[in-house]
Design a protein around this motif. Sequence first.
Motif, PDB file in Angstrom:
ATOM      1  N   LEU A   1      19.468 -12.609  12.850  1.00 10.25           N
ATOM      2  CA  LEU A   1      19.739 -12.349  11.451  1.00 10.25           C
ATOM      3  C   LEU A   1      18.384 -12.104  10.776  1.00 10.25           C
ATOM      4  O   LEU A   1      17.611 -13.042  10.594  1.00 10.25           O
ATOM      5  CB  LEU A   1      20.433 -13.563  10.818  1.00 10.25           C
ATOM      6  N   PRO A   2      18.052 -10.850  10.446  1.00  9.13           N
ATOM      7  CA  PRO A   2      16.743 -10.550   9.866  1.00  9.13           C
ATOM      8  C   PRO A   2      16.665 -10.921   8.389  1.00  9.13           C
ATOM      9  O   PRO A   2      17.584 -10.651   7.617  1.00  9.13           O
ATOM     10  CB  PRO A   2      16.608  -9.043  10.052  1.00  9.13           C
ATOM     11  N   ILE A   3      15.545 -11.538   8.006  1.00 12.02           N
ATOM     12  CA  ILE A   3      15.254 -11.884   6.621  1.00 12.02           C
ATOM     13  C   ILE A   3      13.992 -11.107   6.236  1.00 12.02           C
ATOM     14  O   ILE A   3      12.932 -11.323   6.804  1.00 12.02           O
ATOM     15  CB  ILE A   3      14.995 -13.404   6.456  1.00 12.02           C
ATOM     16  N   ALA A   4      14.131 -10.163   5.298  1.00 11.27           N
ATOM     17  CA  ALA A   4      13.006  -9.304   4.899  1.00 11.27           C
ATOM     18  C   ALA A   4      12.910  -9.271   3.372  1.00 11.27           C
ATOM     19  O   ALA A   4      13.414  -8.350   2.733  1.00 11.27           O
ATOM     20  CB  ALA A   4      13.179  -7.900   5.467  1.00 11.27           C
ATOM     21  N   PRO A   5      12.251 -10.268   2.781  1.00  9.57           N
ATOM     22  CA  PRO A   5      12.157 -10.336   1.322  1.00  9.57           C
ATOM     23  C   PRO A   5      11.542  -9.091   0.686  1.00  9.57           C
ATOM     24  O   PRO A   5      11.918  -8.718  -0.422  1.00  9.57           O
ATOM     25  CB  PRO A   5      11.275 -11.553   1.070  1.00  9.57           C
ATOM     26  N   HIS A   6      10.635  -8.431   1.372  1.00  7.89           N
ATOM     27  CA  HIS A   6       9.981  -7.256   0.790  1.00  7.89           C
ATOM     28  C   HIS A   6      10.901  -6.039   0.741  1.00  7.89           C
ATOM     29  O   HIS A   6      10.569  -5.033   0.135  1.00  7.89           O
ATOM     30  CB  HIS A   6       8.654  -6.954   1.478  1.00  7.89           C
ATOM     31  N   VAL A   7      12.071  -6.140   1.344  1.00  9.39           N
ATOM     32  CA  VAL A   7      13.088  -5.113   1.184  1.00  9.39           C
ATOM     33  C   VAL A   7      13.984  -5.456  -0.012  1.00  9.39           C
ATOM     34  O   VAL A   7      14.383  -4.588  -0.780  1.00  9.39           O
ATOM     35  CB  VAL A   7      13.941  -4.976   2.474  1.00  9.39           C
ATOM     36  N   TYR A   8      14.252  -6.736  -0.181  1.00  8.63           N
ATOM     37  CA  TYR A   8      15.184  -7.201  -1.200  1.00  8.63           C
ATOM     38  C   TYR A   8      14.530  -7.431  -2.579  1.00  8.63           C
ATOM     39  O   TYR A   8      15.020  -6.939  -3.592  1.00  8.63           O
ATOM     40  CB  TYR A   8      15.833  -8.489  -0.684  1.00  8.63           C
ATOM     41  N   PHE A   9      13.448  -8.179  -2.636  1.00  2.63           N
ATOM     42  CA  PHE A   9      12.861  -8.577  -3.917  1.00  2.63           C
ATOM     43  C   PHE A   9      12.422  -7.418  -4.809  1.00  2.63           C
ATOM     44  O   PHE A   9      12.578  -7.495  -6.029  1.00  2.63           O
ATOM     45  CB  PHE A   9      11.704  -9.551  -3.723  1.00  2.63           C
ATOM     46  N   PRO A  10      11.875  -6.331  -4.271  1.00  2.76           N
ATOM     47  CA  PRO A  10      11.478  -5.220  -5.159  1.00  2.76           C
ATOM     48  C   PRO A  10      12.651  -4.574  -5.903  1.00  2.76           C
ATOM     49  O   PRO A  10      12.442  -3.809  -6.836  1.00  2.76           O
ATOM     50  CB  PRO A  10      10.821  -4.217  -4.206  1.00  2.76           C
ATOM     51  N   GLN A  11      13.876  -4.923  -5.518  1.00  3.49           N
ATOM     52  CA  GLN A  11      15.040  -4.388  -6.215  1.00  3.49           C
ATOM     53  C   GLN A  11      15.150  -4.963  -7.628  1.00  3.49           C
ATOM     54  O   GLN A  11      15.745  -4.338  -8.501  1.00  3.49           O
ATOM     55  CB  GLN A  11      16.322  -4.698  -5.438  1.00  3.49           C
TER      56      GLN A  11
ATOM     57  N   ASP B   1       0.790  -1.237   0.000  1.00  2.00           N
ATOM     58  CA  ASP B   1       0.000   0.000   0.000  1.00  2.00           C
ATOM     59  C   ASP B   1       0.819   1.282   0.000  1.00  2.00           C
ATOM     60  O   ASP B   1       0.362   2.310  -0.473  1.00  2.00           O
ATOM     61  CB  ASP B   1      -0.977   0.009   1.181  1.00  2.00           C
ATOM     62  N   ASN B   2       2.029   1.226   0.549  1.00  2.00           N
ATOM     63  CA  ASN B   2       2.897   2.402   0.592  1.00  2.00           C
ATOM     64  C   ASN B   2       4.351   1.928   0.568  1.00  2.00           C
ATOM     65  O   ASN B   2       5.039   1.967   1.588  1.00  2.00           O
ATOM     66  CB  ASN B   2       2.608   3.227   1.848  1.00  2.00           C
ATOM     67  N   PRO B   3       4.824   1.442  -0.593  1.00  2.00           N
ATOM     68  CA  PRO B   3       6.141   0.803  -0.662  1.00  2.00           C
ATOM     69  C   PRO B   3       7.293   1.609  -0.080  1.00  2.00           C
ATOM     70  O   PRO B   3       8.115   1.057   0.657  1.00  2.00           O
ATOM     71  CB  PRO B   3       6.335   0.567  -2.159  1.00  2.00           C
ATOM     72  N   GLU B   4       7.367   2.885  -0.388  1.00  2.00           N
ATOM     73  CA  GLU B   4       8.504   3.675   0.087  1.00  2.00           C
ATOM     74  C   GLU B   4       8.532   3.766   1.617  1.00  2.00           C
ATOM     75  O   GLU B   4       9.550   3.494   2.247  1.00  2.00           O
ATOM     76  CB  GLU B   4       8.459   5.079  -0.526  1.00  2.00           C
TER      77      GLU B   4
ATOM     78  N   GLY C   1       7.304 -13.087  -6.123  1.00  2.00           N
ATOM     79  CA  GLY C   1       7.963 -12.607  -4.914  1.00  2.00           C
ATOM     80  C   GLY C   1       7.405 -13.260  -3.660  1.00  2.00           C
ATOM     81  O   GLY C   1       8.154 -13.673  -2.772  1.00  2.00           O
ATOM     82  N   LEU C   2       6.081 -13.376  -3.583  1.00  2.00           N
ATOM     83  CA  LEU C   2       5.459 -14.008  -2.418  1.00  2.00           C
ATOM     84  C   LEU C   2       5.836 -15.483  -2.322  1.00  2.00           C
ATOM     85  O   LEU C   2       6.106 -15.990  -1.232  1.00  2.00           O
ATOM     86  CB  LEU C   2       3.942 -13.848  -2.470  1.00  2.00           C
ATOM     87  N   GLU C   3       5.879 -16.166  -3.451  1.00  2.00           N
ATOM     88  CA  GLU C   3       6.263 -17.582  -3.438  1.00  2.00           C
ATOM     89  C   GLU C   3       7.708 -17.761  -2.971  1.00  2.00           C
ATOM     90  O   GLU C   3       8.005 -18.659  -2.172  1.00  2.00           O
ATOM     91  CB  GLU C   3       6.067 -18.192  -4.828  1.00  2.00           C
ATOM     92  N   MET C   4       8.598 -16.918  -3.461  1.00  2.00           N
ATOM     93  CA  MET C   4       9.996 -17.012  -3.026  1.00  2.00           C
ATOM     94  C   MET C   4      10.140 -16.646  -1.555  1.00  2.00           C
ATOM     95  O   MET C   4      10.940 -17.247  -0.823  1.00  2.00           O
ATOM     96  CB  MET C   4      10.887 -16.124  -3.901  1.00  2.00           C
TER      97      MET C   4
END
Length: 122
Positions: free
Chosen positions: A38-48, A16-19, A59-62
């Motif tokens: 050790l934090p894992i945050a795909p929604h920080v990495y995958f949008p790159q 809803d508010n990516p930035e 992205g959700l599947e990965m």
Amino acid sequence: MQKLRLKVYICSPYKDNPEENRRKALQYCRKAFEEGYLPIAPHVYFPQFLNETTEREHGLEMALQLLLECQELWVFGPEITEGMRREIEYAKKFGIPIKCFYFKKVHQVKELKGSGTDEQKH
């Protein structure tokens, strides 16, 4: 050699508010790091490299694959989004412990985690 850190999956809003949500997710990652995880945050990495509009499902599947590698799911926010709910249900299915942070109402945490999970609110 330094002690291995337990991996925690950071579950928080994005779509809803990516930035703004990316900025918050980075803060949540910092919190986990400072607490020795050790934090894992795909929604920080995958949008790159993925297009949110056309490749969100990939992205959700990965992300769910990464969740299986984590020892805990940390849920942040005052609300649960559709994507977050999917991650939470997956964690429940595979018995991954869930911790909730910053929720406004305790009953939301109980509903989220179900009756068989350790209740914890920060």
